[in-house]
Design a protein around this motif. Structure first.
Motif, PDB file in Angstrom:
ATOM      1  N   ILE A 106       0.712  54.698 -15.716  1.00 33.12           N
ATOM      2  CA  ILE A 106       2.174  54.771 -15.716  1.00 33.12           C
ATOM      3  C   ILE A 106       2.800  53.462 -15.245  1.00 33.12           C
ATOM      4  O   ILE A 106       3.916  53.110 -15.626  1.00 33.12           O
ATOM      5  CB  ILE A 106       2.646  55.929 -14.789  1.00 33.12           C
ATOM      6  N   GLY A 107       2.062  52.749 -14.400  1.00 32.70           N
ATOM      7  CA  GLY A 107       2.598  51.484 -13.907  1.00 32.70           C
ATOM      8  C   GLY A 107       3.453  51.640 -12.661  1.00 32.70           C
ATOM      9  O   GLY A 107       4.108  50.697 -12.227  1.00 32.70           O
ATOM     10  N   SER A 108       3.501  52.837 -12.092  1.00 33.89           N
ATOM     11  CA  SER A 108       4.185  53.017 -10.803  1.00 33.89           C
ATOM     12  C   SER A 108       3.534  54.171 -10.050  1.00 33.89           C
ATOM     13  O   SER A 108       2.796  54.971 -10.631  1.00 33.89           O
ATOM     14  CB  SER A 108       5.686  53.261 -11.006  1.00 33.89           C
ATOM     15  N   ASP A 109       3.831  54.238  -8.758  1.00 37.76           N
ATOM     16  CA  ASP A 109       3.159  55.192  -7.877  1.00 37.76           C
ATOM     17  C   ASP A 109       3.688  56.618  -8.064  1.00 37.76           C
ATOM     18  O   ASP A 109       4.853  56.885  -7.797  1.00 37.76           O
ATOM     19  CB  ASP A 109       3.379  54.724  -6.420  1.00 37.76           C
ATOM     20  N   PRO A 110       2.838  57.551  -8.508  1.00 43.07           N
ATOM     21  CA  PRO A 110       3.319  58.926  -8.746  1.00 43.07           C
ATOM     22  C   PRO A 110       3.199  59.836  -7.523  1.00 43.07           C
ATOM     23  O   PRO A 110       3.432  61.035  -7.643  1.00 43.07           O
ATOM     24  CB  PRO A 110       2.378  59.413  -9.851  1.00 43.07           C
ATOM     25  N   ARG A 111       2.812  59.295  -6.375  1.00 41.90           N
ATOM     26  CA  ARG A 111       2.601  60.166  -5.195  1.00 41.90           C
ATOM     27  C   ARG A 111       3.945  60.487  -4.533  1.00 41.90           C
ATOM     28  O   ARG A 111       4.308  59.895  -3.519  1.00 41.90           O
ATOM     29  CB  ARG A 111       1.657  59.490  -4.203  1.00 41.90           C
ATOM     30  N   PHE A 112       4.656  61.425  -5.112  1.00 39.21           N
ATOM     31  CA  PHE A 112       5.955  61.850  -4.589  1.00 39.21           C
ATOM     32  C   PHE A 112       5.729  62.829  -3.443  1.00 39.21           C
ATOM     33  O   PHE A 112       5.076  63.856  -3.618  1.00 39.21           O
ATOM     34  CB  PHE A 112       6.770  62.504  -5.712  1.00 39.21           C
ATOM     35  N   ARG A 113       6.244  62.502  -2.259  1.00 42.70           N
ATOM     36  CA  ARG A 113       6.007  63.364  -1.091  1.00 42.70           C
ATOM     37  C   ARG A 113       7.235  64.182  -0.697  1.00 42.70           C
ATOM     38  O   ARG A 113       7.203  64.946   0.257  1.00 42.70           O
ATOM     39  CB  ARG A 113       5.540  62.520   0.097  1.00 42.70           C
ATOM     40  N   GLY A 114       8.316  63.998  -1.420  1.00 41.90           N
ATOM     41  CA  GLY A 114       9.524  64.771  -1.131  1.00 41.90           C
ATOM     42  C   GLY A 114       9.332  66.228  -1.556  1.00 41.90           C
ATOM     43  O   GLY A 114       8.286  66.612  -2.073  1.00 41.90           O
ATOM     44  N   ARG A 115      10.349  67.027  -1.345  1.00 45.59           N
ATOM     45  CA  ARG A 115      10.246  68.433  -1.709  1.00 45.59           C
ATOM     46  C   ARG A 115      10.754  68.633  -3.140  1.00 45.59           C
ATOM     47  O   ARG A 115      11.776  68.066  -3.519  1.00 45.59           O
ATOM     48  CB  ARG A 115      11.091  69.248  -0.734  1.00 45.59           C
ATOM     49  N   ILE A 116      10.029  69.429  -3.905  1.00 47.47           N
ATOM     50  CA  ILE A 116      10.506  69.832  -5.227  1.00 47.47           C
ATOM     51  C   ILE A 116      11.078  71.230  -5.045  1.00 47.47           C
ATOM     52  O   ILE A 116      10.366  72.148  -4.645  1.00 47.47           O
ATOM     53  CB  ILE A 116       9.366  69.837  -6.260  1.00 47.47           C
ATOM     54  N   VAL A 117      12.363  71.386  -5.293  1.00 43.36           N
ATOM     55  CA  VAL A 117      12.998  72.645  -4.934  1.00 43.36           C
ATOM     56  C   VAL A 117      13.796  73.205  -6.114  1.00 43.36           C
ATOM     57  O   VAL A 117      14.457  72.461  -6.848  1.00 43.36           O
ATOM     58  CB  VAL A 117      13.890  72.455  -3.673  1.00 43.36           C
ATOM     59  N   HIS A 118      13.682  74.503  -6.328  1.00 42.34           N
ATOM     60  CA  HIS A 118      14.469  75.146  -7.377  1.00 42.34           C
ATOM     61  C   HIS A 118      15.905  75.306  -6.874  1.00 42.34           C
ATOM     62  O   HIS A 118      16.127  75.587  -5.692  1.00 42.34           O
ATOM     63  CB  HIS A 118      13.867  76.517  -7.719  1.00 42.34           C
ATOM     64  N   LEU A 119      16.865  75.112  -7.766  1.00 44.55           N
ATOM     65  CA  LEU A 119      18.275  75.174  -7.362  1.00 44.55           C
ATOM     66  C   LEU A 119      18.631  76.506  -6.678  1.00 44.55           C
ATOM     67  O   LEU A 119      19.474  76.541  -5.780  1.00 44.55           O
ATOM     68  CB  LEU A 119      19.180  74.944  -8.587  1.00 44.55           C
ATOM     69  N   LEU A 120      17.974  77.590  -7.105  1.00 43.39           N
ATOM     70  CA  LEU A 120      18.227  78.894  -6.481  1.00 43.39           C
ATOM     71  C   LEU A 120      17.920  78.840  -4.979  1.00 43.39           C
ATOM     72  O   LEU A 120      18.698  79.305  -4.152  1.00 43.39           O
ATOM     73  CB  LEU A 120      17.349  79.957  -7.160  1.00 43.39           C
ATOM     74  N   ASP A 121      16.767  78.261  -4.649  1.00 44.32           N
ATOM     75  CA  ASP A 121      16.380  78.146  -3.235  1.00 44.32           C
ATOM     76  C   ASP A 121      17.303  77.185  -2.498  1.00 44.32           C
ATOM     77  O   ASP A 121      17.662  77.426  -1.346  1.00 44.32           O
ATOM     78  CB  ASP A 121      14.930  77.671  -3.124  1.00 44.32           C
TER      79      ASP A 121
END
Lengths: 185, 297
Positions: free
Chosen positions: B106-121
């Protein structure tokens, strides 16, 4: 003590998805909770048994691997923490790689059209996806009334939305060996 | 209440445009700013993980790399995108070999450490039921919906933080805060068969019909979902059920965001609802809920 023996297929599945199918003791919870069994030729727990027995051909040519909708109920209920849906994914991937003729022809065909659409534009464009799938499956007319209705409601966008980084997308596809077009099988 | 990166997802640009539009507008009205990830691409949906393991991580990874550059958390509205992005995130953070291989591709760092959150939550946690209740100007009184999560938001159980994966309650509580008379039922997380909707329609019509029958049995007049695949499948295949089973179901299906917008008195609600294959407005009008649009004579 559970030893790391078992069928070659069992080991291949473990290498592919990390799941240890030898832990299955045939309680049948995966099959009882599955909503798709009426269309399956092997029940999910039977499929797990056949993995233990190394019956690769029967599994890869089964309807079951293509009928599973990946709703993951089986995985959530397995008392031995086997990701049953993940094992089915691994079996599907093997079937495609080995060029086994799929018992449910249209299911992998749909996936291939779907991925082909991503490879070309980076996002799914429903008319492109539907057009490709309908043309290749030969099932041209079944949803035509629906398509007209969706067009009328503005639910179908005729101009596809393009991702700028399409070169990256193509690199992803070539690295993964993903077909993204009508592949064999 | 803050600004978040937002992953819209393909359906929200076309067949579920009303979901994307209502999600962004309702979030904004509640003080949540959703900023689309620049040049986001498809997460691969079911087709990637069913056919190619690396692809099923790599397609989300490209988006996770963008989310990482932006920092903060990532908001998702589609249950399938949510499921795929979170599954890939776990994989990328646990499997270093996979992560570094994809970083090269991909050419960039994919290690996303933030939260993935559904809009409902996010709405449930950040806005909360009390504040939502205070904002209601057009209560959904008389509406008797059942909440329908489908499979991808609830399974595997790790997908559902802060709610019970077998019997999730948050959507019920949100709808209750909007004034609706939510009906209890046992089919909240049963699969509708969406991924086979085109390829094995015969099978899916039966599954969809079963859900509508159960909803009617529970005394409901509508279904509410947080998944564009579920909504499309439920609306498309309900009609065929009439032919196959000879029994008429006429239950409209809403996105939860549309009902929040409606209860908040947002003018745009009528244009969202007008896009449904099965127009839910007559049901609302019968119950005396204003939609902002013109009622037929």
């Amino acid at each position: 003590m559970i030893k790391a023996t078992g069928s070659g297929l069992e080991r291949e599945i473990e290498a592919r998805c990390g799941e240890r199918v030898r832990l299955c003791f045939q309680c049948g919870k995966c099959s009882t909770g599955c909503l798709f069994t009426p269309a399956m030729d092997l029940l999910p727990h039977q499929a797990m048994k056949l993995v233990q027995l190394g019956q690769e051909e029967r599994l890869l040519s089964s309807r079951t691997i293509w009928i599973c909708a990946s709703c993951v109920t089986c995985t959530a209920r397995c008392p031995n923490d086997i990701d049953v849906a993940g094992v089915i994914d691994a079996l599907r991937q093997m079937a495609l790689e080995k060029g086994v003729r799929p018992a449910e022809r249209n299911v992998p065909l749909f996936h291939s059209c779907f991925l082909g659409n991503i490879r070309a534009t980076g996002r799914i464009s429903e008319p492109v996806l539907m057009g490709a799938y309908k043309a290749l499956s030969g099932d041209l007319f079944s949803d035509i009334g629906l398509a007209v209705e969706m067009l009328r409601k503005g639910k179908i966008k005729l101009v596809p939305s393009l991702v700028r980084g399409r070169r990256e997308i193509r690199r992803i596809f070539s690295e993964s060996g993903g077909k993204g077009a009508v592949g064999k099988g | 209440m803050g600004s978040y990166s937002y992953y819209p997802g393909c359906s929200q640009l076309s067949s579920a445009e009303e979901y994307g539009d209502s999600a962004v507008a309702v979030a904004q009205a509640l003080g949540i700013r959703l900023e689309p990830l620049p040049d986001w691409s498809c997460c691969g949906a079911s087709s990637a993980h069913m056919t190619n393991r690396l692809l099923s991580v790599a397609l989300p990874a490209r988006n996770l790399a963008r989310a990482r550059e932006r920092g903060g958390d990532l908001v998702v509205v589609c249950a399938a995108c949510y499921h795929n992005l979170r599954s890939a995130q776990i994989e990328l953070l646990e499997d270093e070999e996979m992560a570094s291989r994809l970083e090269r591709v991909i050419g960039s760092d994919p290690r996303f450490r933030g939260r993935i959150v559904h809009l409902l939550d996010l709405i449930y946690e950040v806005v909360g039921l009390e504040r939502l209740r205070e904002r209601v100007v057009n209560p959904l009184r008389g509406l008797r919906p059942v909440s329908y999560y489908g499979c991808l938001m609830a399974r595997p159980p790790e997908m559902m933080e802060g709610d019970n994966p077998d019997h999730p309650r948050r959507m019920d509580e949100l709808l209750d805060a909007l004034g609706a008379e939510v009906r209890p039922w046992s089919y909240k997380t049963d699969c509708c068969g969406g991924s086979l909707s085109l390829t094995r329609t015969d099978l899916v019509v039966g599954l969809v019909n079963r859900l509508f029958e159960a909803a009617e049995e529970a005394g409901a007049d509508s279904l509410v979902t947080a998944c564009p695949m579920c909504l499309a499948n439920l609306e498309m295949r309900q009609r065929e059920g009439k032919l196959t089973f000879g029994h008429e179901h006429d239950l409209p299906v809403f996105f939860f965001t549309e009902l929040i917008g409606l209860a908040l008195g947002m003018e745009e609600a009528d244009s969202w609802l007008s896009k449904h294959l099965m127009d839910p407005r007559p049901l609302l009008w019968r119950n005396g809920v204003r939609t902002g649009g013109r009622r037929p004579a």
